[in-house]
Design an enzyme around this catalytic site. Sequence first.
Site, PDB file in Angstrom:
ATOM      1  CG  MET A  24      -5.920  -5.338   4.461  1.00 24.72           C
ATOM      2  SD  MET A  24      -7.546  -6.003   4.750  1.00 24.72           S
ATOM      3  CE  MET A  24      -8.502  -5.044   3.590  1.00 24.72           C
ATOM      4  CB  THR A  25      -0.089  -7.774   1.955  1.00 27.82           C
ATOM      5  OG1 THR A  25       0.723  -6.604   2.028  1.00 27.82           O
ATOM      6  CG2 THR A  25       0.655  -8.885   1.249  1.00 27.82           C
ATOM      7  CG  HIS A 175       3.819   0.118   5.227  1.00 32.14           C
ATOM      8  ND1 HIS A 175       3.594   0.352   6.569  1.00 32.14           N
ATOM      9  CD2 HIS A 175       3.456  -1.170   5.016  1.00 32.14           C
ATOM     10  CE1 HIS A 175       3.116  -0.759   7.122  1.00 32.14           C
ATOM     11  NE2 HIS A 175       3.023  -1.697   6.206  1.00 32.14           N
ATOM     12  N   GLY A 176       5.026   3.531   6.937  1.00 30.44           N
ATOM     13  CA  GLY A 176       5.964   3.763   8.037  1.00 30.44           C
ATOM     14  C   GLY A 176       5.584   2.984   9.278  1.00 30.44           C
ATOM     15  CB  ALA A 177       2.715   1.194  10.205  1.00 27.94           C
ATOM     16  CG  ASN A 178       2.028  -2.760  10.586  1.00 28.14           C
ATOM     17  OD1 ASN A 178       1.735  -2.311  11.694  1.00 28.14           O
ATOM     18  ND2 ASN A 178       1.122  -2.966   9.642  1.00 28.14           N
ATOM     19  CE1 TYR A 180       7.100  -5.929   6.734  1.00 26.61           C
ATOM     20  CE2 TYR A 180       5.187  -4.587   7.265  1.00 26.61           C
ATOM     21  CZ  TYR A 180       5.764  -5.831   7.067  1.00 26.61           C
ATOM     22  OH  TYR A 180       5.007  -6.961   7.209  1.00 26.61           O
ATOM     23  CG  ASN A 235       7.453  -7.643  10.862  1.00 26.90           C
ATOM     24  OD1 ASN A 235       7.521  -8.871  10.740  1.00 26.90           O
ATOM     25  ND2 ASN A 235       6.801  -6.876  10.009  1.00 26.90           N
ATOM     26  N   GLY A 312      -9.942  -2.733   7.755  1.00 27.06           N
ATOM     27  CA  GLY A 312      -9.307  -3.728   6.901  1.00 27.06           C
ATOM     28  C   GLY A 312     -10.174  -4.926   6.587  1.00 27.06           C
ATOM     29  NE  ARG A 313      -8.761  -8.057  10.851  1.00 29.49           N
ATOM     30  CZ  ARG A 313      -8.534  -8.256  12.139  1.00 29.49           C
ATOM     31  NH1 ARG A 313      -8.172  -9.454  12.560  1.00 29.49           N
ATOM     32  NH2 ARG A 313      -8.683  -7.272  13.005  1.00 29.49           N
TER      33      ARG A 313
HETATM   34  C1  FMN Z   1      -4.533  -9.740   5.081  1.00 30.40           C
HETATM   35  C2  FMN Z   1      -3.942  -8.495   5.693  1.00 30.40           C
HETATM   36  C3  FMN Z   1      -2.916  -7.852   5.034  1.00 30.40           C
HETATM   37  C4  FMN Z   1      -2.393  -6.646   5.540  1.00 30.40           C
HETATM   38  N1  FMN Z   1      -1.435  -5.991   4.815  1.00 30.40           N
HETATM   39  C5  FMN Z   1      -1.052  -4.742   5.202  1.00 30.40           C
HETATM   40  C6  FMN Z   1      -0.204  -3.962   4.362  1.00 30.40           C
HETATM   41  O1  FMN Z   1       0.204  -4.359   3.249  1.00 30.40           O
HETATM   42  N2  FMN Z   1       0.137  -2.726   4.802  1.00 30.40           N
HETATM   43  C7  FMN Z   1      -0.300  -2.223   6.008  1.00 30.40           C
HETATM   44  O2  FMN Z   1       0.042  -1.094   6.355  1.00 30.40           O
HETATM   45  N3  FMN Z   1      -1.107  -2.945   6.813  1.00 30.40           N
HETATM   46  C8  FMN Z   1      -1.518  -4.173   6.441  1.00 30.40           C
HETATM   47  N4  FMN Z   1      -2.415  -4.878   7.218  1.00 30.40           N
HETATM   48  C9  FMN Z   1      -3.003  -4.234   8.424  1.00 30.40           C
HETATM   49  C10 FMN Z   1      -4.354  -3.579   8.087  1.00 30.40           C
HETATM   50  O3  FMN Z   1      -4.185  -2.425   7.283  1.00 30.40           O
HETATM   51  C11 FMN Z   1      -5.141  -3.166   9.366  1.00 30.40           C
HETATM   52  O4  FMN Z   1      -4.391  -2.221  10.075  1.00 30.40           O
HETATM   53  C12 FMN Z   1      -5.463  -4.355  10.248  1.00 30.40           C
HETATM   54  O5  FMN Z   1      -6.057  -5.393   9.478  1.00 30.40           O
HETATM   55  C13 FMN Z   1      -6.382  -3.997  11.421  1.00 30.40           C
HETATM   56  O6  FMN Z   1      -7.608  -3.455  10.962  1.00 30.40           O
HETATM   57  P1  FMN Z   1      -8.946  -4.335  10.859  1.00 30.40           P
HETATM   58  O7  FMN Z   1      -9.217  -4.888  12.234  1.00 30.40           O
HETATM   59  O8  FMN Z   1     -10.000  -3.383  10.416  1.00 30.40           O
HETATM   60  O9  FMN Z   1      -8.693  -5.451   9.879  1.00 30.40           O
HETATM   61  C14 FMN Z   1      -2.902  -6.106   6.756  1.00 30.40           C
HETATM   62  C15 FMN Z   1      -3.903  -6.799   7.435  1.00 30.40           C
HETATM   63  C16 FMN Z   1      -4.439  -7.960   6.916  1.00 30.40           C
HETATM   64  C17 FMN Z   1      -5.576  -8.640   7.649  1.00 30.40           C
END
Ligand code: FMN
Length: 358
Positions: A24-25, A175-178, A180, A235, A312-313
Amino acid sequence: MSTLFEPWKLGRIELANRVVMAPMTRNRADVAGVLPDSAATYYAQRAGAGLIVTEGTQPSAAAQGYPGTPGLHTDDQEKAWSRVADAVHAAGGRIFCQLMHTGRICHESLIPADAQVVAPSAVRADVEVARADGVMVPAPEPVALDQAGIAQVIEDFAAAAARAVRAGLDGVELHGANGYLLHQFLSPGTNVRTDAYGGSPENRARFVVEVTAAVADRIGADRVGLRISPGGQFNDMADKGNEDTYLALAEALAPLRPAYLHTLRRRSSPLHTELRRRWPTTYVLNTGYLGGSELDDVAPLVGAETDLVSVGRLFISNPDLVRRWREDIPRAEWDESTFYTPGDAGYTDYPSWQGSDA
Ligand SMILES: Cc1cc2nc3c(=O)[nH]c(=O)nc-3n(C[C@H](O)[C@H](O)[C@H](O)COP(=O)(O)O)c2cc1C
């Protein structure tokens, strides 16, 4: 009975349980990409996770796509990461650093003057990106990486991975997801190349395979994980119907035996069953956004559909999440307004449970 709270061997390390803190960023780094001391506190507070995967971290100055994300390409950045690694290890945790190149999701004000916003092809994302001053503006049209540019990015990932290990981190996640850079190579909408990196599923997978192989060569395959989001649309990605690329990717990576494959998914599908079947080592699942990340959502998946789950959250607002789950202690709610803001509020000030401490 779920095996969620039982140990797991991941490559050369032992995890105390099967709960991974998802990357999480948090945007707390300074303009030089150096994390504050509070980052060591933040991650150490969360060391009860079997494994922490850190926030996305740029392997080079040219790879940054958001203000306040940390880097792992200078000595000062590496020192800050070693403080994080030491604090997490002292608290009994394990930690991999997520390496993220944002590719076309980038504004030129964030990268050095002599660098360019790059992608597999000159296909603009129909999204807004953050300028260095935080103002959101339309994404620029990226420049297609040439062969020398590809080689440089691969070397940057390998060099950052070497720094990660030198800093004492347990490994890296690519990071091969989302949406990027790595995902942009995998997807036919963003990769319209006609060379060895585009066209067929095997060719679209090639860049990710080469990055993974180079990093594995530098630090050991058992210290390298990969995160993917098949079908993901975040994205401005059009990744639906791209199953063959992910199968080709798994096929090509299997002989390398990387530490793990970390998949984001909304619901179960034949692709996910097949990916797990083909994957030779640890499988990590994140069902977050639509599938839910509470105990009842993820516990049944462990052993049945995956080896580990990532969350994550809930980890933002519950530093001691694993203990809360194990002892059925209520979970605190997260505050979205402080996800990306500077300072300790919403970062290091969520308390661990005190209620039943003897
Ligand atoms: C604040 C925030 C920042 C995130 N930053 C990243 C990141 O840097 N890299 C990544 O792969 N996913 C990132 N994600 C996605 C999370 O890793 C995760 O897949 C997503 O929050 C869903 O899981 P959760 O419902 O348990 O939060 C981020 C999500 C949140 C909420």
